[in-house]
Design an enzyme around this catalytic site. Structure first.
Site, PDB file in Angstrom:
ATOM      1  N   HIS A 154      48.287  37.375  34.782  1.00 50.89           N
ATOM      2  CA  HIS A 154      49.071  36.233  35.267  1.00 50.89           C
ATOM      3  C   HIS A 154      49.316  35.219  34.148  1.00 50.89           C
ATOM      4  CE1 HIS A 154      47.115  37.418  39.229  1.00 50.89           C
ATOM      5  NE2 HIS A 154      48.401  37.395  39.554  1.00 50.89           N
ATOM      6  N   ARG A 195      43.129  42.701  42.623  1.00 51.61           N
ATOM      7  CA  ARG A 195      42.294  43.599  43.429  1.00 51.61           C
ATOM      8  C   ARG A 195      41.235  44.311  42.593  1.00 51.61           C
ATOM      9  NH1 ARG A 195      47.274  43.801  46.436  1.00 51.61           N
ATOM     10  NH2 ARG A 195      46.868  43.172  48.597  1.00 51.61           N
TER      11      ARG A 195
END
Length: 280
Positions: A37, A188
């Site tokens: 990110h 995840r």
């Protein structure tokens, strides 16, 4: 860096920057940020003057048996990372700020591109993505937006939506960021133990094997997909799909196609991991 929670606060901040002629870059996220990110923020900084990052876990892109309730929400840690990365504005709205009338009865649907791959496994997922991204684009009104190429199908769908609906912004793709062992970074991955992360690197190794087979002249794509799924199964994964597709249309590749992408999703225990690799 400032943190805003309402659309009104966000637009008040951005109005002054626009009046100063600043270019607005946008990175939409669901939070629980990792280095992948943060690499999107770096790309946005190179293409804009003011970077906005949204932190919003979008309920409409989760299926009834998926992990919406348990999806990690780490606002304070995310804001610390974004501040260190040089983000200008964090937009962290509540659900009723994004969806003031619930349930949302308007949705954005991009036909065909969302039919296969994750779209086949997660009915309605991409309608949830395109709807919330459309709403966020209208809230932020950015000049450019950055998306990671780890979800190749998602960025393809968003590009087509932006083109078809005449959104006045540029979509910029950022390369996949991987762990040292090749595992694509993902929120995840936090569900995996260190040993499981090491083993999950076999997903990328399987992609590299299939890419090498194609580059060495194999064009029996359906057979190659079957062999790749067998490899993953033997390694202890439960393959969802392993598809060799046309990069532009996302349709299953035919022998004459030259711009290819291999898309896969596989379960390691209860954790669903996705990855892809492009081939010319």
């Amino acid at each position: 860096m400032i943190i805003v929670n309402t659309i009104k606060e966000l637009q008040t901040e951005l109005t002054s920057h626009r009046q100063d002629g600043k270019r607005i870059g946008f990175v939409p996220t669901m939070g629980n940020l990792h280095q992948g990110h943060l690499s999107l923020v770096e790309v946005a900084k190179r293409h804009s003057d003011i970077v906005v990052v949204s932190l919003f876990v979008n309920p409409t892109q989760f299926g009834p048996n998926e992990d919406f309730d348990s999806y990690p929400r780490t606002l304070d840690a995310d804001c610390d990372k974004l501040k260190n990365q040089g983000t200008d504005i964090v937009f962290a709205p509540a659900t009723d700020e994004v969806y003031p009338k619930w349930p949302n009865i308007t949705s954005v649907h991009v036909a065909k591109l969302g039919k296969n791959h994750c779209g086949a496994s997660r009915p309605g997922h991409f309608d949830g993505v395109t709807t919330v991204v459309s709403k966020l684009f209208n809230m932020v009104r950015p000049d450019c937006a950055v998306f990671g190429e780890k979800d190749f199908q998602q960025i393809s769908i968003i590009r087509r939506m932006v083109s078809d609906l005449n959104f006045p912004l540029d979509i910029i793709g950022a390369p996949i960021v991987r762990e040292a062992n090749g595992l694509a970074m993902s929120s995840r991955n936090g569900y995996l133990s260190t040993e499981e992360k090491d083993h999950a690197s076999n997903i990328y190794k399987t992609l590299l094997w299939a890419k090498s087979e194609i580059e060495n002249g194999r064009h029996d794509f359906r057979q190659l997909e079957t062999e790749a799924k067998q490899r993953l199964t033997e390694l202890g994964f439960v393959p969802d799909y392993f598809n060799i597709a046309n990069q532009e249309t996302l349709a299953l590749a035919q022998e004459q196609d030259s711009q290819l992408v291999i898309l896969l999703a596989a379960f390691m225990g209860k954790v669903r991991l996705i990855d892809n690799i492009k081939i010319k």
